[in-house]
Design a protein around this motif. Structure first.
Motif, short mmCIF file in Angstrom:
data_model
loop_
_atom_site.label_atom_id
_atom_site.label_comp_id
_atom_site.label_asym_id
_atom_site.label_seq_id
_atom_site.Cartn_x
_atom_site.Cartn_y
_atom_site.Cartn_z
N GLY A 13 0.82 -1.21 0.00
CA GLY A 13 0.00 0.00 0.00
C GLY A 13 0.85 1.26 0.00
N ARG A 14 1.93 1.26 0.79
CA ARG A 14 2.80 2.44 0.83
C ARG A 14 3.55 2.60 -0.49
NH1 ARG A 14 3.45 7.39 1.43
NH2 ARG A 14 5.48 8.08 2.09
N LEU A 16 2.46 1.73 -3.42
CA LEU A 16 1.47 2.27 -4.35
C LEU A 16 1.26 3.76 -4.12
CD1 LEU A 16 -0.59 1.76 -6.60
CD2 LEU A 16 -2.24 1.13 -4.83
N GLU A 17 1.19 4.16 -2.88
CA GLU A 17 1.02 5.57 -2.54
C GLU A 17 2.19 6.42 -3.07
OE1 GLU A 17 0.79 8.17 1.56
OE2 GLU A 17 0.05 6.11 1.58
N LEU A 18 3.41 5.92 -2.89
CA LEU A 18 4.59 6.64 -3.40
C LEU A 18 4.55 6.74 -4.92
CD1 LEU A 18 7.41 5.23 -1.12
CD2 LEU A 18 6.44 7.53 -1.09
N TRP A 19 4.18 5.64 -5.58
CA TRP A 19 4.11 5.64 -7.04
C TRP A 19 3.06 6.66 -7.52
CZ3 TRP A 19 6.61 4.86 -11.22
CH2 TRP A 19 5.95 4.81 -12.43
N ARG A 20 1.93 6.67 -6.89
CA ARG A 20 0.87 7.61 -7.28
C ARG A 20 1.32 9.06 -7.11
NH1 ARG A 20 -4.34 4.47 -4.71
NH2 ARG A 20 -4.67 3.10 -6.50
N GLU A 21 2.10 9.32 -6.07
CA GLU A 21 2.59 10.68 -5.85
C GLU A 21 3.61 11.10 -6.91
OE1 GLU A 21 4.01 10.68 -1.82
OE2 GLU A 21 2.00 10.39 -1.00
N CYS A 35 10.87 8.34 -7.57
CA CYS A 35 10.10 7.36 -6.80
C CYS A 35 11.05 6.39 -6.08
CB CYS A 35 9.15 6.59 -7.73
SG CYS A 35 7.93 5.61 -6.84
#
Length: 108
Positions: A13-14, A16-21, A35
């Motif tokens: 989950g973390r 994915l969050e970093l990738w989205r940012e 990233c």
């Protein structure tokens, strides 16, 4: 390369969050480097303290090859050597993972 004694894997989950940012960056190379720098900044520890405060510090300190090798170690389980591998059951497995449930979902 700064000294470190532990690599702490991030949750999916973390990651994915970093990738989205980072995905808003137009240049693919910049996006990947930024990233990966953010991931390394959150995973590298020395005596329980983070080694890097930011992706900028990671990217200023490591070569591309060093960053790649660090992330490869992290993907292979991270940790701090043999003791960490034993604690994690030989790899970076999630102790809460229910293998039987996963196999049932796959229909096996």
């Amino acid at each position: 390369m700064r000294a470190m004694d532990e690599l702490r894997p991030l949750t999916a989950g973390r990651l994915l969050e970093l990738w989205r940012e980072c995905r808003e960056m137009e240049d693919p190379l910049e996006r990947v480097l930024w990233c990966n720098g953010r991931i390394a900044a959150e995973c590298c520890f020395l005596q329980g303290e983070r080694v890097y405060e930011s992706a900028v510090e990671v990217l200023e300190d490591l070569t591309g090859r060093q960053l790649e090798n660090l992330l490869r170690r992290l993907a292979q389980g991270g940790g701090s050597g043999e003791n960490r591998r034993r604690e994690m059951g030989g790899g970076a497995e999630n102790p809460a993972f229910d293998g039987a449930r996963f196999e049932a979902m796959r229909g096996e």
